[in-house]
Design a protein around this motif. Structure first.
Motif, PDB file in Angstrom:
ATOM      1  N   MET A   1       0.888  -1.076  -0.044  1.00 43.02           N
ATOM      2  CA  MET A   1      -0.051  -0.043  -0.103  1.00 43.02           C
ATOM      3  C   MET A   1       0.913   1.240   0.171  1.00 43.02           C
ATOM      4  N   SER A   2       0.511   2.142  -1.050  1.00 46.08           N
ATOM      5  CA  SER A   2       1.313   3.392  -0.948  1.00 46.08           C
ATOM      6  C   SER A   2       1.044   4.554   0.144  1.00 46.08           C
ATOM      7  N   ASP A   3       2.073   5.207   0.444  1.00 46.62           N
ATOM      8  CA  ASP A   3       1.880   6.202   1.502  1.00 46.62           C
ATOM      9  C   ASP A   3       2.202   7.869   1.329  1.00 46.62           C
ATOM     10  N   ARG A   4       2.117   7.836  -0.057  1.00 48.03           N
ATOM     11  CA  ARG A   4       2.688   9.074  -0.574  1.00 48.03           C
ATOM     12  C   ARG A   4       1.697  10.418  -0.217  1.00 48.03           C
ATOM     13  N   SER A   5       0.256   9.785   0.282  1.00 45.01           N
ATOM     14  CA  SER A   5      -0.796  10.780   0.415  1.00 45.01           C
ATOM     15  C   SER A   5      -0.686  11.094   1.725  1.00 45.01           C
ATOM     16  N   PHE A   6       0.233  10.505   2.732  1.00 47.62           N
ATOM     17  CA  PHE A   6       0.204  11.004   4.092  1.00 47.62           C
ATOM     18  C   PHE A   6       1.794  11.237   4.490  1.00 47.62           C
ATOM     19  N   ARG A   7       2.657  10.658   3.935  1.00 47.50           N
ATOM     20  CA  ARG A   7       4.206  10.672   4.218  1.00 47.50           C
ATOM     21  C   ARG A   7       4.709  11.814   3.682  1.00 47.50           C
ATOM     22  N   PHE A   8       5.186  12.852   4.567  1.00 43.60           N
ATOM     23  CA  PHE A   8       5.882  14.048   3.913  1.00 43.60           C
ATOM     24  C   PHE A   8       7.180  14.178   4.593  1.00 43.60           C
ATOM     25  N   THR A   9       7.937  15.157   3.825  1.00 38.95           N
ATOM     26  CA  THR A   9       9.376  15.778   4.422  1.00 38.95           C
ATOM     27  C   THR A   9       9.114  17.152   5.043  1.00 38.95           C
ATOM     28  N   PHE A 215      -0.125  12.806   9.199  1.00 40.76           N
ATOM     29  CA  PHE A 215       1.320  13.310   9.028  1.00 40.76           C
ATOM     30  C   PHE A 215       2.142  12.132   9.370  1.00 40.76           C
ATOM     31  N   ASN A 216       2.763  11.665   8.382  1.00 39.92           N
ATOM     32  CA  ASN A 216       3.801  10.567   8.680  1.00 39.92           C
ATOM     33  C   ASN A 216       3.083   9.428   9.704  1.00 39.92           C
ATOM     34  N   ASP A 217       3.502   9.218  10.628  1.00 42.91           N
ATOM     35  CA  ASP A 217       3.109   7.986  11.485  1.00 42.91           C
ATOM     36  C   ASP A 217       1.997   8.578  12.662  1.00 42.91           C
ATOM     37  N   LEU A 218       1.775   9.785  12.626  1.00 41.50           N
ATOM     38  CA  LEU A 218       0.704  10.529  13.545  1.00 41.50           C
ATOM     39  C   LEU A 218      -0.366  10.827  12.970  1.00 41.50           C
ATOM     40  N   VAL A 219      -1.595  10.865  13.705  1.00 37.32           N
ATOM     41  CA  VAL A 219      -3.073  11.432  13.459  1.00 37.32           C
ATOM     42  C   VAL A 219      -2.847  12.599  14.323  1.00 37.32           C
ATOM     43  N   LEU A 220      -3.022  13.760  13.811  1.00 40.02           N
ATOM     44  CA  LEU A 220      -3.302  14.987  14.630  1.00 40.02           C
ATOM     45  C   LEU A 220      -4.769  15.272  14.643  1.00 40.02           C
ATOM     46  N   MET A 221      -5.257  15.337  15.817  1.00 42.44           N
ATOM     47  CA  MET A 221      -6.972  15.402  15.759  1.00 42.44           C
ATOM     48  C   MET A 221      -7.036  16.634  16.825  1.00 42.44           C
ATOM     49  N   PRO A 222      -8.089  17.617  16.732  1.00 38.82           N
ATOM     50  CA  PRO A 222      -8.292  18.388  17.777  1.00 38.82           C
ATOM     51  C   PRO A 222      -8.801  17.812  19.299  1.00 38.82           C
ATOM     52  N   ALA A 223      -8.529  18.268  20.133  1.00 41.23           N
ATOM     53  CA  ALA A 223      -8.685  17.774  21.562  1.00 41.23           C
ATOM     54  C   ALA A 223     -10.259  17.984  21.693  1.00 41.23           C
ATOM     55  N   GLY A 224     -10.682  17.072  22.673  1.00 40.71           N
ATOM     56  CA  GLY A 224     -12.073  17.282  23.226  1.00 40.71           C
ATOM     57  C   GLY A 224     -13.165  16.628  22.414  1.00 40.71           C
ATOM     58  N   SER A 255      -6.077  20.594   9.462  1.00 38.26           N
ATOM     59  CA  SER A 255      -5.309  20.624   8.040  1.00 38.26           C
ATOM     60  C   SER A 255      -5.258  22.201   7.801  1.00 38.26           C
ATOM     61  N   CYS A 256      -5.830  22.909   8.301  1.00 37.97           N
ATOM     62  CA  CYS A 256      -5.691  24.478   7.706  1.00 37.97           C
ATOM     63  C   CYS A 256      -4.512  25.140   8.117  1.00 37.97           C
ATOM     64  N   LEU A 257      -3.782  24.538   9.142  1.00 34.89           N
ATOM     65  CA  LEU A 257      -2.565  25.369   9.650  1.00 34.89           C
ATOM     66  C   LEU A 257      -1.461  24.920   8.990  1.00 34.89           C
ATOM     67  N   SER A 258      -1.417  24.210   7.927  1.00 30.75           N
ATOM     68  CA  SER A 258       0.084  23.962   7.400  1.00 30.75           C
ATOM     69  C   SER A 258      -0.224  23.178   5.792  1.00 30.75           C
ATOM     70  N   LEU A 259       0.872  23.323   5.099  1.00 37.68           N
ATOM     71  CA  LEU A 259       0.780  22.878   3.956  1.00 37.68           C
ATOM     72  C   LEU A 259       1.855  21.895   3.829  1.00 37.68           C
ATOM     73  N   ARG A 260       1.743  20.396   3.680  1.00 36.32           N
ATOM     74  CA  ARG A 260       2.205  19.263   3.705  1.00 36.32           C
ATOM     75  C   ARG A 260       2.561  18.755   2.501  1.00 36.32           C
ATOM     76  N   PHE A 261       3.920  18.467   2.192  1.00 34.34           N
ATOM     77  CA  PHE A 261       4.394  17.798   0.942  1.00 34.34           C
ATOM     78  C   PHE A 261       5.713  17.173   1.235  1.00 34.34           C
ATOM     79  N   THR A 262       6.091  16.771   0.050  1.00 32.15           N
ATOM     80  CA  THR A 262       7.513  16.187  -0.283  1.00 32.15           C
ATOM     81  C   THR A 262       7.651  16.372  -1.661  1.00 32.15           C
ATOM     82  N   PRO A 263       8.470  17.592  -1.757  1.00 33.54           N
ATOM     83  CA  PRO A 263       8.791  18.235  -3.224  1.00 33.54           C
ATOM     84  C   PRO A 263       9.757  17.143  -3.963  1.00 33.54           C
ATOM     85  N   ARG A 264       9.523  17.073  -5.214  1.00 37.09           N
ATOM     86  CA  ARG A 264      10.513  16.289  -6.132  1.00 37.09           C
ATOM     87  C   ARG A 264      11.000  17.295  -7.304  1.00 37.09           C
ATOM     88  N   ARG A 265      12.237  17.532  -6.664  1.00 39.69           N
ATOM     89  CA  ARG A 265      13.015  18.593  -7.433  1.00 39.69           C
ATOM     90  C   ARG A 265      13.889  17.889  -8.712  1.00 39.69           C
TER      91      ARG A 265
END
Length: 265
Positions: A1-9, A215-224, A255-265
């Motif tokens: 299974m690919s992980d490019r949609s959630f694994r970022f540098t 984001f990589n190995d973590l799921v960040l979710m709002p508290a509460g 999600s609003c608080l960041s841009l998340r990506f792995t650029p291919r240069r």
């Protein structure tokens, strides 16, 4: 299974400015507390860094109260970035401010330029197989069509979906958990837009936590939101709860608080 949609540098964030108290909101639920928002924002950045990512922390922009919500300014893909054209007139300048920072990280940056085109990153969910774009008050058909033309040479296919009535952004009601799994509110899932994906529903009364980020190995979710948290934990996700009370007053989420990506240069 690919992980490019959630694994970022990389991730790009912007510190909240004192003008955040004048930020846009669909319903006035109170004025954000800047000090508390800054504390939550610091926790958010720390969690991103913990995953090993390089986090670019941009200075506040007092001229743009909503500029902490950087995700709306661009779509970041491996082959390049596309600068958005926000649907809220007061936010148009934020996209231009973001462009030079992405040009420093990418070999190619494209722009949504049509006078009648409007599109914001909060309406865009990138999965392994497609880019889902929700039509909303901030994203119109012209913006979606223009984005489709810009990303097609990079091999991406767009599918337009409908954001539920009264919901600001498509991703207000959903988020990607892994290559095949989406967290969604029941009202959005009922539209059938996630047919072919595995869907985990938010618990009753906890629809506000649908906007998380993997984001990589973590799921960040709002508290509460303990019931939904427990559902995700039972599925084996590593979770990090982060305060979001002040951003929520401005219709903002994880999600609003960041841009998340792995650029291919």
């Amino acid at each position: 299974m690919s992980d490019r949609s959630f694994r970022f540098t990389h991730a790009v964030t912007r510190r909240p400015s004192a003008s955040i108290t004048a930020g846009l909101r669909a319903v006035d639920t109170g004025t954000p507390d800047l000090a508390l928002m800054l504390a939550h924002h610091a926790d958010y950045i720390a969690a991103l860094k913990e995953t090993g990512a390089r986090v670019v922390e941009l200075d506040p922009l007092d001229a743009y109260p909503d500029s902490v919500f950087v995700e709306d300014t661009a779509l970041c893909l491996p082959d390049g970035a596309v600068i958005m054209r926000p649907g809220a007139p007061s936010r148009l300048g934020e996209a231009a401010e973001m462009a030079p920072h992405l040009k420093a990280l990418y070999g190619e940056v494209r722009w949504i330029t049509g006078e009648g085109s409007f599109i914001e990153g909060g309406d865009i969910l990138t999965t392994e197989r497609e880019i889902l774009v929700g039509r909303s008050a901030r994203t119109n058909a012209a913006g979606i069509d223009e984005l489709a033309r810009l990303v097609a040479p990079w091999g991406h296919r767009l599918r337009e979906v409908v954001t539920p009535p009264g919901v600001l952004h498509f991703k207000t009601d959903c988020s990607l958990l892994d290559a095949e799994t989406i967290l969604s509110t029941p009202r959005l899932a009922a539209s059938g837009c996630f047919r072919g994906y595995r869907v985990i529903l938010t618990a009753e009364g906890e629809e506000a936590c649908a906007n998380t980020i993997r984001f990589n190995d973590l799921v960040l979710m709002p508290a509460g939101f303990p019931a939904t948290r427990d559902r995700l934990a039972a599925e084996g996700y590593a979770l990090r709860e982060i305060g979001n009370s002040e951003c929520a007053k401005l219709d903002g989420g994880m999600s609003c608080l960041s841009l998340r990506f792995t650029p291919r240069r």
